[in-house]
Design an enzyme around this catalytic site. Structure first.
Site, PDB file in Angstrom:
ATOM      1  N   ASP A 142       0.913  -1.059   0.068  1.00 16.41           N
ATOM      2  CA  ASP A 142       0.080   0.109  -0.140  1.00 16.41           C
ATOM      3  C   ASP A 142       0.934   1.269   0.014  1.00 16.41           C
ATOM      4  OD1 ASP A 142      -2.591  -0.412  -0.186  1.00 16.41           O
ATOM      5  OD2 ASP A 142      -3.371   0.690   1.525  1.00 16.41           O
ATOM      6  N   ASP A 449     -10.700  -5.493  11.282  1.00 15.33           N
ATOM      7  CA  ASP A 449     -10.659  -7.020  11.508  1.00 15.33           C
ATOM      8  C   ASP A 449     -11.956  -7.193  12.451  1.00 15.33           C
ATOM      9  OD1 ASP A 449      -9.611  -5.607  13.560  1.00 15.33           O
ATOM     10  OD2 ASP A 449      -7.804  -7.005  13.814  1.00 15.33           O
TER      11      ASP A 449
END
Length: 767
Positions: A142, A449
């Site tokens: 990223d 998450d």
């Protein structure tokens, strides 16, 4: 398919082992009863107090503590673990029957997350015990870094030597930085062939480290005529999609490596990127059009596979049912979650903690346990609304949802799918789709998450955690206190954000299929940062009472004092007993006791406060990458000295950490404002203790020593306890360099402490 694991003539591939929890339940109920007695005592004696403020604050804080403890008791009431047996699996199931798996490794910054750490994670995953034709490894960069890409290419070359070596000699530690660090030389009893290969591999790994270190120390020159040309002139926040197939495992061509693919998704200042959740969704889509494995494993860049049989352990679950620092001074190993994890395992299953987790692709695609949908019943229009305009992705999604394991037609290799993969990795692809809302990793929290796992549990799925003799994954934890604070703050703000989304656990219990006790477990987790408010209030009460001459504890010679003392003694002994049951040390127990209180009043407080302007629309969510510590090492010298290269953490483990080569660490400080509340608490309690000692010195013991019992000994004991908890802060007041708290922070904290003392003296006249 697999042999029926419930057949009485066969041993099970996995089994649930229930823990006897009678002693723990009795102690937990005893603590809960004492907490209730305290609340009753507060209500009954409220009218008899001279000053109502400390009594009222104490009642509110203790009500919160009772509520949180009640949640813990509910979560931990039943405890179990799941034991898997890979040896039985291999005897019962052919490797050709194993489902394929796509492995996702994510990294965002080659500086904060050094490339050599990421590459060791990659090497450990490429070397796991699994047929290579069943694997595909995707690295998401990223940060769009040519250094990461270069390191990945060089690592893949080394992997062609490392993977066969590991499998040939059944090497257990398959991350080279751990393997070559923990063993200075091959045993003399080993074969000459092994010794020669060992030395050769160690030399090759040293060369790989040098290449990566040198590349990191100088500007990366991009050549338009090479694969690095795509990085010329790009900015990490503004660049097109870059997808490179580094290695392919083609049919008919023997290979020691699976598919190895590099991805850097498109980014633009005009589009929201959703941080790690966005990167995970791009990985899901790209892998969907390239390999479309029915199982996915995601691993953080600093969490290497410590157990080479981790895939086989997961397969035991699939074929049965769905699914450091020395003494941990900063509390990174989350050892206090062990028994909570065992309790959650007996409900709907453990939380998704962001790394080292296997997912069924169809679950990530939004299916439910009772969903019998077949591809023929899914219209193309509905698929487009959910998954987007890519024909290739819609076709692969339909196959997954219909549980068809046949390969995508006309796509013999990932390299033939790059154009389609670039399409689904674009910034605008998700607009008008269900990505991040109903399918994929969910948006709305920096703890993507937990939010994603909550959504999966909310649809009625269960999860499971395997328990093996070896840790499945080990990784780098922050080795400095400022890094720990940053990580704790991000976790805190992310979890409490979840309460303000449509995935609030209590709402999912009413509107969806989340079990009530599982909702309580999520509620306990999401309320972590909110604990900071009553925590800091309760820590301020001893100082307030000593300074004003009031009290919020009963006097030492009064019977109710035994309730407070009983809770203190029983709770701490109980937690220590729990630690000893999982083989942890006395020092680690103490480290956790103090760091929990310190983090409550520092990182968690700022995490809680930072959410308020976000909810009011006054600020935007930011994702702060945690610094991963790594120092360049000379392998030969390290082996001579026995210096550990990395700091390890283990999430939800169940065995001693004493033999893993942890390193010691001292607290270091920076100018972070998160430290200020902790220093203020320390200073005001120091002032209070001085006040208390002066009063004790004024007592004429020859005339009436009983007056000592009325001088707030309970409050003074609490101040001493807080002083011990903040002992590292106390040392920091007098430390030098990075080991000392910055003078600007001390002056600010001192000003707040003086203001607190002044308000205490004034408030005694008001209440």
């Amino acid at each position: 398919m697999a042999t029926n694991t419930q057949d009485s003539t066969h041993l099970p591939l996995q089994e649930t082992i229930v823990h006897s929890n009678k002693t723990a339940r009795a102690i937990e109920l005893m603590v809960l009863s004492l907490l209730v007695f305290i609340l009753v005592y507060r209500v009954v004696c409220f009218k008899d107090q001279d000053q109502y403020l400390p009594w009222l604050l104490a009642f509110l804080c203790e009500s919160w503590f009772t509520f949180i403890w009640t949640l813990c008791v509910c979560i931990k009431w039943n405890q179990c673990i799941t034991k898997t047996y890979p040896d039985r699996l291999l005897k019962r199931v052919s490797e050709s029957e194993f489902p394929s798996i796509d492995i996702f490794v994510t990294t965002a910054d080659p500086i904060l997350e050094p490339s050599i750490i990421t590459m060791n994670t990659v090497l450990s995953l490429l070397a796991i015990e699994c047929p290579v034709d069943k694997l595909a490894l995707y690295l998401s960069d990223d940060g769009c870094s040519p250094l990461t890409f270069y390191s990945f290419v060089e690592t893949t070359k080394f992997a062609k030597l490392w993977v066969p070596f590991c499998k040939k000699y059944n090497i257990q530690v398959r991350a080279p930085f751990r393997y070559f660090n923990s063993q200075s030389s091959p045993l003399e009893s080993e074969s000459l062939e092994f010794q020669q290969e060992w030395k050769s591999l160690k030399k090759e790994y040293g060369e790989l480290c040098k290449k990566i270190d040198l590349a990191a120390q100088r500007p990366f020159l991009c050549d338009h005529d090479t694969d690095f040309g795509v990085f010329c002139g790009v900015h990490r926040l503004d660049h097109p999609s870059i997808i490179k197939v580094i290695s392919e495992n083609k049919e008919g061509t023997p290979s020691d490596l699976p598919h190895v693919i590099y991805i850097s998704r498109e980014k633009s200042p005009k589009h929201q990127h959703h941080y790690k959740a966005g990167a995970m969704n791009v990985l899901t889509r790209v892998s969907g059009v390239m390999t479309n494995a029915p199982l996915m494993l995601n691993v953080d860049c600093d969490m290497y596979a410590n157990n080479p049989q981790v895939f086989l352990h997961a397969m035991c679950m699939v074929f049965a049912f769905y699914n450091g620092l020395k003494d941990d001074p900063f509390g990174n190993q989350l050892a206090n979650l062990f028994y909570l994890a065992y309790g959650i395992s007996s409900i709907q299953g453990p939380f998704y903690a962001g790394s080292g987790c296997f997912h069924r692709r169809k679950v990530i695609y939004g299916s439910s346990p009772d969903d019998m949908t077949k591809s023929d019943n899914i219209s193309n229009e509905d698929l487009q609304k959910i998954f987007g305009k890519s024909i290739e992705l819609r076709e692969s999604a339909a196959r997954i949802l219909s549980e068809s394991n046949s390969k995508i037609e006309n796509r013999s290799s990932p390299s033939s799918c790059i154009e389609a993969a670039i399409h689904v990795a674009s910034c605008s692809y998700e607009y008008g789709t269900s990505w991040g809302i109903q399918v994929g990793w969910l948006y709305g929290s920096t703890s993507e998450d937990i939010l994603t796992g909550l959504g999966i549990h909310g649809r009625g799925w269960k999860s499971a955690i395997t328990s093996s003799d070896m840790f499945a994954f080990l990784g780098c934890a922050p080795t400095t206190y400022p890094s720990t604070l940053k990580q704790q703050k991000r976790w805190g703000s992310g979890t409490i954000e979840i309460l303000f989304t449509d995935k609030n656990p209590l709402l999912l219990t009413i509107k969806a299929n989340l079990w009530f006790r599982q909702a309580l477990a999520y509620l306990w987790l999401c309320l972590w940062p909110a604990h900071s408010v009553p925590g800091i209030c309760y820590a301020s009460l001893p100082a307030y009472c000593i300074i004003t001459g009031s009290h919020f504890f009963p006097k030492v010679n009064e019977r109710p004092f035994l309730i407070f003392m009983g809770i203190f003694v029983i709770y701490n002994l109980y937690v220590f007993w729990e630690f000893r049951r999982i083989g942890l040390s006395l020092r680690m127990w103490w480290n956790l006791q103090r760091i929990v209180r310190v983090n409550t009043m520092t990182a968690w407080l700022y995490g809680f406060i930072s959410v308020i302007p976000k909810l009011m629309g006054l600020s935007k969510t930011t994702f702060e990458v945690t610094q991963k510590e790594y120092k360049s090492h000379d392998l030969e010298k390290d082996n001579e000295r026995g210096v550990p290269i990395g700091t390890l953490k283990c999430l939800l483990a169940h065995q001693t950490l004493a033999n893993l080569g942890f390193i010691y660490a001292a607290f270091t400080y920076d100018k972070s404002p998160m430290i200020v509340p902790g220093v203020v608490i320390l200073l005001v309690n120091m002032v209070a203790l001085v006040n208390g000692m002066l009063r004790l010195l004024k007592v004429d013991y020859s005339e009436n020593w009983m007056v000592v019992l009325e001088l707030g000994l309970g409050e003074m004991f609490c101040s001493v306890w807080l002083l011990l908890c903040f002992w590292e802060f106390l040392k920091g007041l007098f430390g030098n360099g990075n080991y000392g708290i910055p003078s600007s922070t001390i002056w600010k904290s001192g000003a707040f402490a003086l203001l607190f003392v002044h308000l205490c003296r004034r408030s005694s006249q008001w209440f």
